[in-house]
Design an enzyme around this catalytic site. Structure first.
Site, short mmCIF file in Angstrom:
data_model
loop_
_atom_site.label_atom_id
_atom_site.label_comp_id
_atom_site.label_asym_id
_atom_site.label_seq_id
_atom_site.Cartn_x
_atom_site.Cartn_y
_atom_site.Cartn_z
N SER A 116 19.99 -9.09 -18.67
CA SER A 116 20.95 -8.02 -18.94
C SER A 116 21.48 -7.46 -17.63
CB SER A 116 20.29 -6.90 -19.73
OG SER A 116 21.12 -5.75 -19.70
N HIS A 152 23.52 -11.22 -20.83
CA HIS A 152 23.63 -10.13 -21.80
C HIS A 152 24.42 -8.98 -21.19
CE1 HIS A 152 22.03 -7.87 -25.31
NE2 HIS A 152 21.91 -6.84 -24.48
N ASP A 167 25.81 -5.20 -21.84
CA ASP A 167 25.62 -4.01 -22.66
C ASP A 167 26.85 -3.10 -22.59
OD1 ASP A 167 22.90 -4.23 -23.75
OD2 ASP A 167 22.32 -4.27 -21.63
N MET A 169 28.47 0.25 -23.80
CA MET A 169 28.06 1.56 -24.35
C MET A 169 29.22 2.53 -24.24
SD MET A 169 24.26 2.07 -22.77
CE MET A 169 23.14 0.69 -22.51
N HIS A 199 26.64 -7.05 -26.28
CA HIS A 199 25.90 -6.16 -27.16
C HIS A 199 26.65 -4.83 -27.22
CE1 HIS A 199 21.89 -3.70 -27.67
NE2 HIS A 199 22.64 -3.66 -28.76
N MET A 206 27.09 -1.34 -28.19
CA MET A 206 26.45 -0.09 -28.64
C MET A 206 27.54 0.96 -28.70
SD MET A 206 23.03 -0.56 -26.36
CE MET A 206 23.85 -1.79 -25.35
N MET A 243 16.16 -4.47 -31.68
CA MET A 243 15.96 -3.59 -30.52
C MET A 243 14.50 -3.19 -30.43
SD MET A 243 18.80 -3.32 -28.95
CE MET A 243 18.18 -2.15 -27.73
N GLY A 262 20.41 2.39 -25.17
CA GLY A 262 21.04 3.37 -24.30
C GLY A 262 20.71 3.20 -22.83
N PHE A 263 19.49 2.78 -22.54
CA PHE A 263 19.07 2.71 -21.14
C PHE A 263 18.15 1.52 -20.90
CE2 PHE A 263 20.00 7.06 -22.26
CZ PHE A 263 20.86 7.45 -21.24
N GLY A 264 18.24 0.97 -19.69
CA GLY A 264 17.30 -0.06 -19.27
C GLY A 264 16.00 0.57 -18.80
N GLY A 265 15.00 -0.26 -18.60
CA GLY A 265 13.75 0.19 -18.00
C GLY A 265 12.84 1.00 -18.89
N ASP A 289 15.48 -7.20 -27.58
CA ASP A 289 16.12 -6.50 -26.46
C ASP A 289 15.43 -5.17 -26.20
OD1 ASP A 289 17.85 -5.47 -24.56
OD2 ASP A 289 19.56 -5.30 -25.91
N GLY A 290 14.86 -5.05 -24.99
CA GLY A 290 14.28 -3.77 -24.58
C GLY A 290 12.83 -3.90 -24.17
N GLY A 291 12.54 -3.65 -22.91
CA GLY A 291 11.16 -3.64 -22.44
C GLY A 291 10.51 -5.01 -22.35
N GLY A 321 16.37 -7.02 -18.70
CA GLY A 321 17.21 -6.38 -17.68
C GLY A 321 16.43 -6.11 -16.41
#
Ligand code: DX5
Ligand code: ZN
Length: 227
Positions: free
Chosen positions: A10, A38, A40, A42, A71, A73, A142, A147-150, A180-182, A202
């Protein structure tokens, strides 16, 4: 499932002033090459963050031959998703929570030559969207609040991954399962065991000293954990 796991870095965690170069870093040959990139999108309405939109995607498409996985959002994907397909994105994912007519969106995306993706937030049940998913090519589960990476991986969503995997393996659903995420070296194996096909990462890729090596390492871990 025995096919090679797909890794989709990402660019949310990349340097936004050098996005073209940042994609080249994961566009080499061999194991260090990403499968998809990927992107994102937003809008500061569907999620409390603002990133980039169609003009940036159009520019990225000119500088890479890697498939772009967009993606969205955003609110009102019924109005905006089609532009990404027409621009040449490989896969365009909209949120089930935002789409007013998801079946029409999927048909329009496919007619424009893209794959159609449907994403569900961590708290959104899979069952509510199974009928609609028959029109889609990818399901993006998800594993953080969008909304946010990390952010930290929410392992509870793996129940939905397992359910989707079962439906796919028994022929009741025909989607590629994406998460997607973490996702990082600590979490990717449990996601692979649960049946994910495509892994978005990401911070685990762009936060690494060598993003290409991170792609290869994540794919290896996922491949070993698959069954
Ligand atoms: C979050 C985005 C993700 C994000 C993942 O809303 O959809 O694609 O970039 O970032 P990491 O892998 O750092 O959790
Ligand atoms: Zn994303």
């Amino acid at each position: 499932m025995a096919h090679r796991p797909l890794i989709a870095p990402s660019i949310l965690s990349a340097d936004f002033a050098r996005l073209g170069e940042e994609i080249q870093v994961v566009a080499g040959q061999g194991d260090t090459r990403a499968d998809w990139v990927h992107v994102d999108v937003m809008d500061a309405h569907f999620v409390p963050n603002l990133t980039l939109g169609l003009p940036v995607v159009q520019s990225l498409l000119k500088v890479t031959d890697l498939p772009l996985d967009c993606h969205l959002m955003i609110e009102n994907p019924d109005r905006w998703a089609i532009g990404y397909a027409e621009a040449g994105a490989y896969n365009v994912t909209v949120h089930a929570e935002a789409a007013k007519d998801p079946v029409k969106i999927a048909k329009d995306l496919r007619a424009a030559g893209a794959k159609a993706g449907l994403s569900i937030k961590p708290g959104t049940p899979l069952e509510d969207h199974l009928e609609v998913l028959k029109h889609y090519d990818t399901l993006l589960v998800m594993s953080v609040e969008p909304g946010f990476g990390g952010q930290s991986f929410i392992a509870d969503v793996l129940g939905k991954v397992r359910a989707a995997r079962r439906l796919v393996d028994t022929g009741h659903l025909n989607v590629l399962v994406e998460i997607d995420g973490g996702i990082n070296a600590e979490t990717i194996e449990q996601a692979a065991e649960a049946g994910v096909d495509c892994f978005v990462a990401g911070s685990a890729v762009y936060g690494a000293a060598d993003p290409g090596k991170a792609v290869a390492a994540l794919r290896d871990l996922a491949a070993q954990a698959q069954h």
